[in-house]
Design a protein around this motif. Structure first.
Motif, PDB file in Angstrom:
ATOM      1  N   GLU B 124       0.843  -1.191   0.000  1.00 38.55           N
ATOM      2  CA  GLU B 124       0.000   0.000   0.000  1.00 38.55           C
ATOM      3  C   GLU B 124       0.881   1.245   0.000  1.00 38.55           C
ATOM      4  O   GLU B 124       1.785   1.377   0.829  1.00 38.55           O
ATOM      5  N   ILE B 125       0.612   2.157  -0.950  1.00 40.22           N
ATOM      6  CA  ILE B 125       1.413   3.379  -1.041  1.00 40.22           C
ATOM      7  C   ILE B 125       0.783   4.433  -0.123  1.00 40.22           C
ATOM      8  O   ILE B 125      -0.165   5.128  -0.484  1.00 40.22           O
ATOM      9  N   THR B 126       1.308   4.556   1.055  1.00 41.52           N
ATOM     10  CA  THR B 126       0.788   5.515   2.036  1.00 41.52           C
ATOM     11  C   THR B 126       1.305   6.916   1.702  1.00 41.52           C
ATOM     12  O   THR B 126       2.251   7.051   0.906  1.00 41.52           O
ATOM     13  N   PRO B 127       0.721   7.955   2.305  1.00 40.47           N
ATOM     14  CA  PRO B 127       1.230   9.319   2.060  1.00 40.47           C
ATOM     15  C   PRO B 127       2.708   9.463   2.408  1.00 40.47           C
ATOM     16  O   PRO B 127       3.437  10.203   1.751  1.00 40.47           O
ATOM     17  N   ARG B 128       3.175   8.743   3.410  1.00 43.21           N
ATOM     18  CA  ARG B 128       4.593   8.838   3.767  1.00 43.21           C
ATOM     19  C   ARG B 128       5.464   8.318   2.625  1.00 43.21           C
ATOM     20  O   ARG B 128       6.499   8.895   2.286  1.00 43.21           O
ATOM     21  N   ILE B 129       5.045   7.221   2.015  1.00 46.31           N
ATOM     22  CA  ILE B 129       5.830   6.642   0.917  1.00 46.31           C
ATOM     23  C   ILE B 129       5.694   7.508  -0.338  1.00 46.31           C
ATOM     24  O   ILE B 129       6.633   7.700  -1.087  1.00 46.31           O
ATOM     25  N   ARG B 130       4.515   8.036  -0.551  1.00 48.41           N
ATOM     26  CA  ARG B 130       4.196   8.975  -1.632  1.00 48.41           C
ATOM     27  C   ARG B 130       4.141   8.345  -3.018  1.00 48.41           C
ATOM     28  O   ARG B 130       3.284   8.694  -3.817  1.00 48.41           O
ATOM     29  N   SER B 131       5.080   7.458  -3.352  1.00 50.68           N
ATOM     30  CA  SER B 131       5.170   6.993  -4.739  1.00 50.68           C
ATOM     31  C   SER B 131       5.708   5.563  -4.785  1.00 50.68           C
ATOM     32  O   SER B 131       6.530   5.178  -3.953  1.00 50.68           O
ATOM     33  N   LYS B 132       5.252   4.821  -5.777  1.00 47.75           N
ATOM     34  CA  LYS B 132       5.796   3.477  -5.997  1.00 47.75           C
ATOM     35  C   LYS B 132       7.292   3.535  -6.307  1.00 47.75           C
ATOM     36  O   LYS B 132       8.009   2.551  -6.171  1.00 47.75           O
ATOM     37  N   ALA B 133       7.731   4.700  -6.744  1.00 47.19           N
ATOM     38  CA  ALA B 133       9.146   4.867  -7.095  1.00 47.19           C
ATOM     39  C   ALA B 133      10.037   5.008  -5.868  1.00 47.19           C
ATOM     40  O   ALA B 133      11.255   4.961  -5.979  1.00 47.19           O
ATOM     41  N   ASN B 134       9.413   5.190  -4.704  1.00 41.54           N
ATOM     42  CA  ASN B 134      10.179   5.485  -3.492  1.00 41.54           C
ATOM     43  C   ASN B 134      10.590   4.203  -2.758  1.00 41.54           C
ATOM     44  O   ASN B 134      10.181   3.963  -1.625  1.00 41.54           O
ATOM     45  N   CYS B 135      11.421   3.386  -3.393  1.00 41.35           N
ATOM     46  CA  CYS B 135      11.895   2.133  -2.779  1.00 41.35           C
ATOM     47  C   CYS B 135      12.528   2.417  -1.421  1.00 41.35           C
ATOM     48  O   CYS B 135      12.387   1.654  -0.473  1.00 41.35           O
ATOM     49  N   GLY B 136      13.251   3.547  -1.350  1.00 39.37           N
ATOM     50  CA  GLY B 136      14.024   3.874  -0.167  1.00 39.37           C
ATOM     51  C   GLY B 136      13.181   4.117   1.079  1.00 39.37           C
ATOM     52  O   GLY B 136      13.714   4.136   2.186  1.00 39.37           O
ATOM     53  N   ALA B 137      11.864   4.326   0.920  1.00 41.92           N
ATOM     54  CA  ALA B 137      11.010   4.547   2.086  1.00 41.92           C
ATOM     55  C   ALA B 137      11.080   3.352   3.029  1.00 41.92           C
ATOM     56  O   ALA B 137      11.030   3.504   4.246  1.00 41.92           O
ATOM     57  N   CYS B 138      11.167   2.154   2.466  1.00 37.86           N
ATOM     58  CA  CYS B 138      11.274   0.939   3.290  1.00 37.86           C
ATOM     59  C   CYS B 138      12.659   0.305   3.172  1.00 37.86           C
ATOM     60  O   CYS B 138      13.256  -0.096   4.157  1.00 37.86           O
ATOM     61  N   HIS B 139      13.163   0.228   1.950  1.00 34.95           N
ATOM     62  CA  HIS B 139      14.476  -0.393   1.723  1.00 34.95           C
ATOM     63  C   HIS B 139      15.550   0.667   1.967  1.00 34.95           C
ATOM     64  O   HIS B 139      16.114   1.229   1.024  1.00 34.95           O
ATOM     65  N   THR B 140      15.821   0.924   3.226  1.00 35.54           N
ATOM     66  CA  THR B 140      16.689   2.060   3.537  1.00 35.54           C
ATOM     67  C   THR B 140      18.135   1.860   3.080  1.00 35.54           C
ATOM     68  O   THR B 140      18.917   2.789   3.055  1.00 35.54           O
ATOM     69  N   HIS B 141      18.495   0.622   2.756  1.00 41.23           N
ATOM     70  CA  HIS B 141      19.864   0.372   2.304  1.00 41.23           C
ATOM     71  C   HIS B 141      19.940   0.178   0.790  1.00 41.23           C
ATOM     72  O   HIS B 141      20.950  -0.272   0.281  1.00 41.23           O
ATOM     73  N   ALA B 142      18.838   0.524   0.096  1.00 35.90           N
ATOM     74  CA  ALA B 142      18.766   0.201  -1.334  1.00 35.90           C
ATOM     75  C   ALA B 142      19.982   0.702  -2.114  1.00 35.90           C
ATOM     76  O   ALA B 142      20.478   0.009  -2.997  1.00 35.90           O
ATOM     77  N   GLU B 143      20.467   1.876  -1.776  1.00 34.07           N
ATOM     78  CA  GLU B 143      21.552   2.440  -2.585  1.00 34.07           C
ATOM     79  C   GLU B 143      22.924   1.860  -2.238  1.00 34.07           C
ATOM     80  O   GLU B 143      23.896   2.124  -2.933  1.00 34.07           O
ATOM     81  N   TRP B 144      23.001   1.099  -1.172  1.00 32.37           N
ATOM     82  CA  TRP B 144      24.284   0.494  -0.834  1.00 32.37           C
ATOM     83  C   TRP B 144      24.782  -0.408  -1.957  1.00 32.37           C
ATOM     84  O   TRP B 144      25.973  -0.600  -2.118  1.00 32.37           O
ATOM     85  N   TYR B 145      23.849  -0.957  -2.726  1.00 35.27           N
ATOM     86  CA  TYR B 145      24.251  -1.841  -3.819  1.00 35.27           C
ATOM     87  C   TYR B 145      25.005  -1.099  -4.903  1.00 35.27           C
ATOM     88  O   TYR B 145      25.652  -1.695  -5.743  1.00 35.27           O
ATOM     89  N   MET B 146      24.885   0.230  -4.887  1.00 31.40           N
ATOM     90  CA  MET B 146      25.621   1.002  -5.883  1.00 31.40           C
ATOM     91  C   MET B 146      27.087   1.104  -5.508  1.00 31.40           C
ATOM     92  O   MET B 146      27.887   1.677  -6.247  1.00 31.40           O
ATOM     93  N   GLY B 147      27.447   0.614  -4.349  1.00 35.12           N
ATOM     94  CA  GLY B 147      28.855   0.458  -4.031  1.00 35.12           C
ATOM     95  C   GLY B 147      29.517   1.558  -3.226  1.00 35.12           C
ATOM     96  O   GLY B 147      30.685   1.471  -2.920  1.00 35.12           O
ATOM     97  N   VAL B 148      28.785   2.613  -2.897  1.00 35.66           N
ATOM     98  CA  VAL B 148      29.451   3.648  -2.110  1.00 35.66           C
ATOM     99  C   VAL B 148      28.710   4.007  -0.835  1.00 35.66           C
ATOM    100  O   VAL B 148      29.212   4.776  -0.044  1.00 35.66           O
ATOM    101  N   ARG B 149      27.483   3.483  -0.631  1.00 36.47           N
ATOM    102  CA  ARG B 149      26.783   3.857   0.596  1.00 36.47           C
ATOM    103  C   ARG B 149      26.483   2.624   1.416  1.00 36.47           C
ATOM    104  O   ARG B 149      26.224   1.583   0.849  1.00 36.47           O
TER     105      ARG B 149
END
Lengths: 143, 149
Positions: B124-149
């Motif tokens: 469910e896309i709640t107002p906090r998440i705002r968008s289906k594009a906002n993976c980072g709302a829950c997957h807070t480590h999503a960008e770590w896979y890019m190798g620098v975070r």
């Protein structure tokens, strides 16, 4: 030797304090950006009489029907109050636009040019004039 | 001699304090000097999480990078030299042939991929998440896979 180390540390701390104070008031990089916009505005309109925070505020809050439909206004992402954090449509947080909240705002000419380029096109459907950019920044520098 | 040393050290300390922040600032402005993954994080990551290249096939990235002037409703154009590096990063690491290629009419969407729908379709896309594009709302480590975070 102890004294020397102490002196070096004190000097360092004082220098930091001074540079911090200066950052809060005026910033040479930001001043240069504003000076550039001023010169550009004057060149395109000899009657140009300086930037206006009121016009900047009006531009910031204006609703446009000409640009891209998902972004009718600056406030779509930056919120109506520029001292608050914004949020992109994809959910990422945006630092507050007000310089009082985000002191390093508008100090990187590349970044300023990039986002005016993108967002004027997204919101207004056209590039912003130098006068509009200067008004907009004047408003946010004062907030 | 003692006085000279004291003055020298004070001067050096002062120079160091002033020079360091400026050097850091200057490095931050020149995107072209960043390695590709950091450039991607800086450029793409300004608006949304830096999605992994393997989330979409090459055909989709090709279309996406050709339409940055209307990128899901916004102008996301970058200087040509920066676009080239970012595009190369996505093309070189794109997802496999088994991903759904978008038709020529629609813009490519990660959320239209079968694997995304299967895994995320019921969230469910709640107002906090705002968008289906906002993976980072829950997957807070999503960008770590890019190798620098």
């Amino acid at each position: 030797m102890k004294q020397v180390t102490f002196l070096a540390l004190t000097t360092c701390l004082m220098a930091f304090a001074v540079s911090d104070l200066r950052a809060a008031e005026a910033n040479p990089a930001r001043d240069a950006i504003m000076a550039g916009l001023g010169a550009e505005a004057k060149a395109s309109d000899p009657a140009f009489a300086g930037f206006s925070p009121q016009r900047g505020q009006a531009l910031y809050g204006a609703k446009s029907t000409v640009g891209k439909p998902d972004t009718p206004s600056c406030t779509t992402c930056h919120t109506a109050d520029p001292t608050q954090m914004g949020q992109t449509r994809a959910g990422k947080e945006i630092d507050a636009m007000a310089v009082s909240k985000t002191p390093n705002r508008f100090t990187d000419p590349e970044k300023v040019a990039k986002w005016f380029g993108r967002n004027c096109n997204s919101v207004l459907g056209r590039p912003c004039t130098a006068a509009e950019k200067g008004d907009f920044l004047t408003y946010l520098i004062g907030r | 001699m003692r006085a000279l040393t004291t003055t020298t050290i004070a001067a050096l300390a002062l120079a160091g304090c002033i020079a360091l922040p400026q050097a850091a600032n200057a490095a931050g402005t020149d995107s072209t000097k960043l390695p590709p993954n950091e450039l991607v994080l800086k450029e793409c990551g300004a608006c949304h999480i830096a999605y992994l290249p393997r989330f979409l096939p090459e055909s989709a990235w090709t279309r996406l990078f050709a339409t940055l002037d209307n990128h899901y409703g916004e102008d996301a154009t970058m200087p040509a030299d920066i676009t080239a590096v970012v595009r190369r990063f996505y093309m070189d690491n794109a997802g496999g042939f088994y991903w759904t290629s978008p038709s020529t009419k629609e813009i490519p969407r990660i959320t239209a991929q079968a694997w995304w729908k299967r895994a995320m379709g019921k969230v469910e896309i709640t107002p906090r998440i705002r968008s289906k594009a906002n993976c980072g709302a829950c997957h807070t480590h999503a960008e770590w896979y890019m190798g620098v975070r």
